[in-house]
Scaffold this active site. Structure first.
Site, short mmCIF file in Angstrom:
data_model
loop_
_atom_site.label_atom_id
_atom_site.label_comp_id
_atom_site.label_asym_id
_atom_site.label_seq_id
_atom_site.Cartn_x
_atom_site.Cartn_y
_atom_site.Cartn_z
N GLU A 216 16.53 -33.83 -20.71
CA GLU A 216 15.10 -33.99 -20.40
C GLU A 216 14.35 -33.46 -21.62
O GLU A 216 14.22 -32.25 -21.80
CB GLU A 216 14.74 -33.18 -19.14
CG GLU A 216 15.43 -33.65 -17.87
CD GLU A 216 14.79 -34.91 -17.30
OE1 GLU A 216 13.75 -35.36 -17.81
OE2 GLU A 216 15.34 -35.46 -16.34
N CYS A 250 5.39 -30.83 -21.18
CA CYS A 250 6.10 -31.93 -21.84
C CYS A 250 5.43 -33.29 -21.60
O CYS A 250 5.47 -34.15 -22.46
CB CYS A 250 7.54 -31.99 -21.36
SG CYS A 250 7.70 -32.19 -19.58
#
Ligand code: NAD
Length: 470
Positions: A216, A250
């Protein structure tokens, strides 16, 4: 046979390896019991400790900790609890007529001993979120949280110790050296959340044992605003997405691509919404976080200084204070392409805006960079939305909002290539921590029994028939 590796964590690894079948053979009720215990700690007994830790690490407001650290894990648990029974069931699939006499199914078996490496920006959410999926799938886990948020790591270490035996779930604290040692071990799966640069190191280490990975990662997530968008709503939502956690998210909008004639109105709205959210002085606002440490603070300040040096237009903000790693919400227009703020993932409260004159230009710009983790579109034009969707690639996104895609556990969460490999959340998280074991069961004499050697003319005819009809 796996190579024997002797390092600081071999003993822990081997104990989990021995224990993996006991954990893997637990029923869905037993796994739910573990999830309930975690839920109880997050929701009640350790909630205030988590809030205090996040405040100590980077002045994260309590409300934001509840919303962005605790809530996503609780909903992940709730979702897993409602669905785990069906996720764990063998999944029956059709069997071709040519294989008559057999049935087929997929068994979701645990990967085994897993390594979970997490980042600092949402330490609780991005450690316990994947842990929920790992527990649901019946794995043992070694967790390595980020060294940059030591208070959050300490609270998580206490929680893990209180709820689990080390031979099931263990948390080890430490810096890069600890990660490096752990990465030498032949884990069955590595779930890593962090930067693309470190993602490559993790993948390289995993390849040594052919360990599967979920990566991720991050990158520059673009946000396009066209003429048809409701600009006031767009600016409000972008500010929320960008300045929550002081931009250290993010999937925050990294930069905006704005139709050039909207520039003046955008700036006006930006200033008024920032004042509305964080008052005239964001430094005194209780709703605004700080930068995690001096290193990241200096990195972000260098972007602002570069903008000043380039004589770029800092349309709002631009001040900072090193005494508590404060950076004012900052808006910069049309920075040079080679400047750091346009090439690096920003991960902070600086919003560069690049103006464009037609939608093709905006799309070409996005495609000149790595595939983003998220791409956001603010538009009411179906034609423009379709054009952008059909001519770009990204891990996820929203139309007329941002960040929301993270909160729907029916959606797979993750990037694509440079922004990530594999998916998490809900069933996709369960799947990431499971091996889909492909099984067939032969019930009677099957068609294949008739085709075994010796190969006669009759068998050739049967094969001809099979090729033609089945
Ligand atoms: P990072 O990659 O620097 O660190 C992540 C973890 O890896 C930490 O636990 C760290 O100790 C460890 N690590 C660091 N260097 C290492 C090395 N050389 N070898 C082995 N392990 C190492 O990331 P970060 O600064 O903690 O987080 C920010 C990055 O994470 C951003 O790029 C952001 O976009 C990304 N991110 C992605 C998601 C997502 O869900 N896709 C979520 C949050 C953050």
């Amino acid at each position: 046979m796996t190579r024997y590796i002797d390092n600081k964590f071999s003993d822990l690894f081997n104990r989990q390896k021995v224990n993996q079948f006991k954990i893997g053979n637990t029923t869905y009720k037993e796994r739910i019991k573990k999830l309930d215990a975690l839920k109880n700690v997050l929701e009640f007994t350790s909630k205030q400790k988590i809030r205090d830790a996040m405040y100590a690490d980077f002045k994260k407001p309590f409300l934001e900790t509840d919303l962005t650290e605790i809530y996503p894990v609780l909903t992940e648990i709730k979702f897993a609890k409602s669905n785990l029974k069906s996720w764990m069931k063998d999944q029956h699939v059709d069997t071709p007529i040519a294989l008559l006499g057999a049935s087929s199914y997929i068994k979701y078996e645990p990967k085994g001993v897993c390594l979970l490496i997490s980042p600092w920006n949402f330490p609780i959410n991005l450690t316990f979120g994947p842990l929920v999926s790992a527990i649901a799938a019946g794995n043992t886990v070694v967790i390595k949280p980020s060294e940059m948020t030591p208070n959050a790591s300490r609270v998580m270490a206490d929680i893990v110790k209180e709820l689990f035996n080390e031979d099931e779930i263990a948390l080890v604290e430490g810096e890069v050296e600890v990660s490096t040692e752990l990465l030498k071990l032949p884990f069955n799966h590595i779930f890593f959340t962090g930067s693309p640069q470190v993602g490559k190191i993790v993948m390289k280490a995993a390849s040594e044992h052919l360990t599967s990975v979920t990566l991720e990662l991050g990158g520059k997530s673009p946000t396009i605003i066209d003429n048809s968008a409701n600009l006031e709503t767009a600016v409000k939502r972008i500010i929320y997405g960008k300045f929550t956690n002081a931009g250290q998210t993010c999937i925050a909008p990294d930069y905006v691509l704005l139709k050039s004639d909207l520039k003046e109105q955008f700036t006006k709205l930006f200033k008024s919404k920032i004042a509305e959210f964080y008052s005239e002085d964001a430094q005194s606002s209780e709703s605004y976080s700080r930068i995690v440490n001096a290193k990241h603070f200096e990195r972000l300040v260098s972007y602002i200084e570069e903008a000043k040096l380039n004589k770029s237009e800092i349309a709002s903000g631009g001040t900072y204070n090193s005494s508590d790693n404060y950076i004012e919400p900052t808006l910069i227009f049309d920075m040079p392409e080679e400047s750091k703020v346009m090439t690096d993932e920003i991960f902070g409260p600086i919003l560069p805006v690049k103006t464009y004159s037609n939608i093709e230009e905006a799309v070409d710009y996005i495609n000149s960079k790595e595939k983003p983790l998220a791409l956001y579109i603010y538009s009411k034009s179906k034609k423009n939305i379709d054009f952008i969707m059909n001519n770009t690639r990204a891990g996820s996104g929203c139309v007329n909002h941002n960040l929301l895609q993270f909160l729907n556990h029916n959606l797979p969460f993750g990037g694509s290539n440079n922004s990530g490999i594999g998916k998490s959340h809900g069933f996709y998280g369960f799947e990431a921590f499971s091996n889909r074991r492909a099984m067939m069961k032969q019930h009677t004499i099957g068609a294949t029994d008739l085709l075994m050697p010796p190969y006669t003319n009759f068998k050739q005819k049967l094969i001809d028939l099979t090729l033609k009809w089945f």
